[in-house]
Write a protein that holds these residues in place. Structure first.
Motif, PDB file in Angstrom:
ATOM      1  N   UNK A  56       0.830  -1.198   0.000  1.00 45.74           N
ATOM      2  CA  UNK A  56       0.000   0.000   0.000  1.00 45.74           C
ATOM      3  C   UNK A  56       0.870   1.256   0.000  1.00 45.74           C
ATOM      4  N   UNK A  57       1.972   1.176   0.725  1.00 45.17           N
ATOM      5  CA  UNK A  57       2.914   2.280   0.798  1.00 45.17           C
ATOM      6  C   UNK A  57       3.475   2.628  -0.579  1.00 45.17           C
ATOM      7  N   UNK A  58       3.889   1.577  -1.295  1.00 46.23           N
ATOM      8  CA  UNK A  58       4.487   1.780  -2.610  1.00 46.23           C
ATOM      9  C   UNK A  58       3.456   2.338  -3.590  1.00 46.23           C
ATOM     10  N   UNK A  59       2.193   1.973  -3.393  1.00 46.03           N
ATOM     11  CA  UNK A  59       1.142   2.471  -4.288  1.00 46.03           C
ATOM     12  C   UNK A  59       0.674   3.858  -3.869  1.00 46.03           C
ATOM     13  N   UNK A  60       1.235   4.364  -2.778  1.00 44.30           N
ATOM     14  CA  UNK A  60       0.849   5.685  -2.305  1.00 44.30           C
ATOM     15  C   UNK A  60      -0.507   5.701  -1.633  1.00 44.30           C
ATOM     16  N   UNK A  61      -0.966   4.516  -1.181  1.00 48.22           N
ATOM     17  CA  UNK A  61      -2.269   4.466  -0.510  1.00 48.22           C
ATOM     18  C   UNK A  61      -2.057   4.513   1.006  1.00 48.22           C
ATOM     19  N   UNK A  62      -3.043   5.005   1.746  1.00 49.83           N
ATOM     20  CA  UNK A  62      -2.894   5.050   3.210  1.00 49.83           C
ATOM     21  C   UNK A  62      -2.952   3.651   3.807  1.00 49.83           C
ATOM     22  N   UNK A  63      -2.292   3.491   4.957  1.00 49.83           N
ATOM     23  CA  UNK A  63      -2.290   2.194   5.642  1.00 49.83           C
ATOM     24  C   UNK A  63      -3.689   1.867   6.156  1.00 49.83           C
ATOM     25  N   UNK A  64      -4.004   0.565   6.199  1.00 44.92           N
ATOM     26  CA  UNK A  64      -5.307   0.125   6.680  1.00 44.92           C
ATOM     27  C   UNK A  64      -5.115  -0.621   7.995  1.00 44.92           C
ATOM     28  N   UNK A  65      -5.979  -0.336   8.959  1.00 44.38           N
ATOM     29  CA  UNK A  65      -5.915  -1.077  10.213  1.00 44.38           C
ATOM     30  C   UNK A  65      -6.773  -2.329  10.051  1.00 44.38           C
ATOM     31  N   UNK A  66      -6.152  -3.351   9.442  1.00 43.55           N
ATOM     32  CA  UNK A  66      -6.912  -4.528   8.998  1.00 43.55           C
ATOM     33  C   UNK A  66      -7.712  -5.191  10.103  1.00 43.55           C
ATOM     34  N   UNK A  67      -7.113  -5.288  11.305  1.00 47.93           N
ATOM     35  CA  UNK A  67      -7.796  -6.034  12.363  1.00 47.93           C
ATOM     36  C   UNK A  67      -8.903  -5.220  13.032  1.00 47.93           C
ATOM     37  N   UNK A  68      -9.168  -4.018  12.515  1.00 49.01           N
ATOM     38  CA  UNK A  68     -10.268  -3.235  13.071  1.00 49.01           C
ATOM     39  C   UNK A  68     -11.333  -2.891  12.043  1.00 49.01           C
TER      40      UNK A  68
END
Lengths: 300, 319
Positions: free
Chosen positions: B159-171
């Motif tokens: 996601x970082x490389x694609x310039x997208x924001x991080x996702x809090x997957x477990x929430x």
């Protein structure tokens, strides 16, 4: 004709491409885990796990060798439980299967039904938990990891019974009987040696089930009184539970009397140590494993 | 006189034979005994334990000492939103697993069968089956290495490389149906693929030879020969899994979402609910009601599935 050849070739190539893709998908998470365990802890915290970490490190493994008492103890427990469980399971299953493979045995139908009915109906987890913990007082003993649910199941009984009944010629046992051999002797000296293929298959399945089991420990061992009985799977599980506990109760810190939590890379290293024996042994037993699945011998 | 004498003689002989024959079976009963004892302890005593669900269970008083509660536990359970959620989750996830699992594993089996190189084919089979050997605890670690908010590969490298924001997957709930389905497919496809492959291998080559002489393409052969001949296996496995649709894989739903409370509405199945009610909240009423509810409905479905299979293919039925 020319077209046909091409078509076969196209199928060949596409099959290879899809299979290589799927094999990579199957393998990739393991490789990531493996590399993560060799990553420098600070690097992992800053950059996250990666296939190409900036800095490698053996720290996680050095930590584990220093703390070998915990991990080594868990290893010994896993091996002990797997060996006792598999041996017991093979003995009980094959003897029961031998009894009901005898077509003339009075009450054979009842015994078979008794076994098959366990596949149709069960009392549920709560009553099973009650029976084992209150009636048999099995909590926090090694038997809690061996006895509940894993020792015998109707499916393997059926497989072994069918093998005894169809693949071993009755004339062999008949001849032995005429020679005056007792039933136990016939079972141990003739039936078992002639049934090595099926026994090896279900033994392997049983061993994998015991090696991988963590649910019995989850129900019947508590960290305080049963922690010394933890197998590798249970150590891995309890690390997770403690981390989740902290994540959900962030006001409590690790210093508040709870066990110190291993760093991110150490967790990965313990997981690697947990799966390594299976991965190393896999090339040797995969043939039997695949055969066992084709037989229907592995339950999901 | 004579006739009756000989009859009594025969009777006596029969009796004697029956006696000795009875004795000759004793070793068999002795051998069956450990198995019988185990089934009584492990399976039949817990069946009787179902009455816990109709009691106001108090551990100190034991089953018999506790007061009867009638259907109160069930009333509480079904009055809560949870009963609906866990039933829906269990049924929907299992349906997705059955449909996707069947389609994908047949496709993989057919393709693997096309690989003519023996060594390559064996290697693909072994690798695709490898995840099946792992416990769900290990799968939890593998998924965590990918999805962890701070250190996961997905947030930090992709996601970082694609310039997208991080996702809090477990929430974040919305991703979990996909995550759970992918995890389950990843772990179990190899297993069902082997079953289908073993019945594809059993199909006589004559059919295919005849079809290619008639000029049928591979694609057409697959649809006209392989799939129809797989039908009995597909139907049997399908009905068996529908029979087990009320039971969920506890490991998948407990380990992979890391028992995260925020995800419960999309990850909690009957088995996880029973575990949490029993072991975390010590709520015997709710947990035993849910567990008996699962046993009874599950039993009906398994029974129905087996009656159906008995009609279709006798040899695959359990009874």
């Amino acid at each position: 004709m020319n077209f046909k050849l091409d078509e076969t070739r196209v199928w060949q190539y596409s099959a290879h491409i899809v299979m290589i893709f799927l094999s990579v998908c199957a393998l990739m998470p393991f490789i990531l885990l493996f590399i993560a365990s060799f990553t420098d802890n600070t690097t992992a915290m800053v950059n996250g796990y990666s296939f190409f970490p900036e800095k490698w490190s053996l720290d996680a493994y050095q930590y584990i060798t220093r703390e070998w008492r915990t991990v080594g103890q868990a290893y010994i427990m896993t091996i002990l439980v797997t060996v006792i469980g598999t041996a017991g399971s093979l003995a009980i299953t094959s003897m029961f299967a031998y009894a009901i493979s005898n077509r003339n045995l009075p009450g054979r139908k009842l015994l078979s039904f008794m076994s098959i009915f366990t596949m149709l109906f069960n009392g549920g987890i709560v009553s099973s938990y009650y029976v084992y913990s209150s009636v048999f007082q099995i909590k926090n003993t090694i038997w809690a990891l061996i006895i509940p649910n894993l020792l015998m199941n109707a499916f393997t009984v059926m497989l072994v019974r069918n093998y005894f009944a169809n693949s071993v010629s009755p004339s062999i046992t008949e001849a032995a009987r005429i020679d005056g051999a007792g039933e136990f002797r016939i079972f141990a000296r003739i039936m078992l040696p002639l049934s090595v293929p099926i026994l090896a298959t279900i033994g392997l399945m049983g061993a994998i089930a015991y090696w991988n089991d963590w649910t019995n420990g989850l129900y019947f061992l508590t960290e305080r009184d049963g922690g010394h009985l933890y197998t590798v799977q249970l150590v891995l599980n309890s690390i997770n539970e403690n981390i989740n506990f902290l994540a959900n109760n962030s006001q409590i810190t690790a210093s508040a009397g709870r066990m110190e939590l291993p760093s991110t890379t150490i967790r990965m290293a313990i997981a690697v140590i947990g799966i390594l024996p299976i991965i190393l042994a896999y090339p040797f037993f995969q043939k039997y494993f695949i055969k066992g699945i084709a037989l229907g011998g592995v339950k999901e | 006189m004579e006739a009756s004498a000989s009859r009594s003689e025969i009777n006596a002989q029969n009796k004697k034979r029956r006696k000795t024959s009875w004795r000759q079976y004793i070793p068999f009963y002795v051998m069956a005994l450990p198995g019988v004892i185990y089934m009584i302890c492990n399976n039949y005593l817990p069946m009787g334990g179902i009455i816990i669900a109709f009691k106001n269970m108090n551990f100190k008083k034991g089953i018999w000492g506790s007061d009867w509660a009638g259907f109160d536990n069930f009333k509480f359970l079904f009055a809560s939103q949870d009963a609906w959620t866990i039933t829906r989750n269990t049924l929907l996830y299992n349906s997705a697993f059955i449909v996707l699992g069947t389609v994908l594993s047949i496709a993989v089996a057919i393709l693997i069968n096309e690989v003519k190189n023996k060594t390559a084919s064996k290697m693909y089979q072994s690798l695709i089956l490898l995840p099946f050997l792992m416990s769900w605890v290990i799968v939890n670690y593998l998924v965590f290495a990918l999805l962890s908010a701070e250190t996961g590969l997905l947030n930090n490298s992709i996601l970082n490389a694609l310039g997208k924001p991080a996702v809090s997957w477990y929430n974040e709930k919305q991703y979990w149906p996909y995550i759970l389905i992918i995890s389950n497919m990843w772990k179990t496809i190899g297993y069902s693929m082997i079953i289908y492959l073993s019945s594809i291998v059993g199909i006589s080559q004559d059919y295919y030879e005849a079809a290619s002489i008639d000029g049928a393409s591979k694609w057409r052969q697959t649809w006209a020969i392989t799939i129809p001949l797989l039908k009995p296996t597909i139907i049997t496995l399908f009905i068996l899994s529908v029979g087990r649709i009320f039971y969920s894989d506890f490991g998948l739903f407990y380990q992979v979402p890391r028992n995260s409370g925020t995800l419960y509405s999309v990850t909690r199945t009957i088995d996880v609910y029973v575990y949490n009610a029993l072991m975390r909240n010590s709520d015997f009423g709710m947990s035993s009601a849910a567990s008996v509810y699962q046993s009874i409905v599950g039993f009906t479905l398994v029974l129905g599935a087996n009656l159906l299979i008995r009609k279709l293919s006798r040899e695959n039925a359990l009874f």
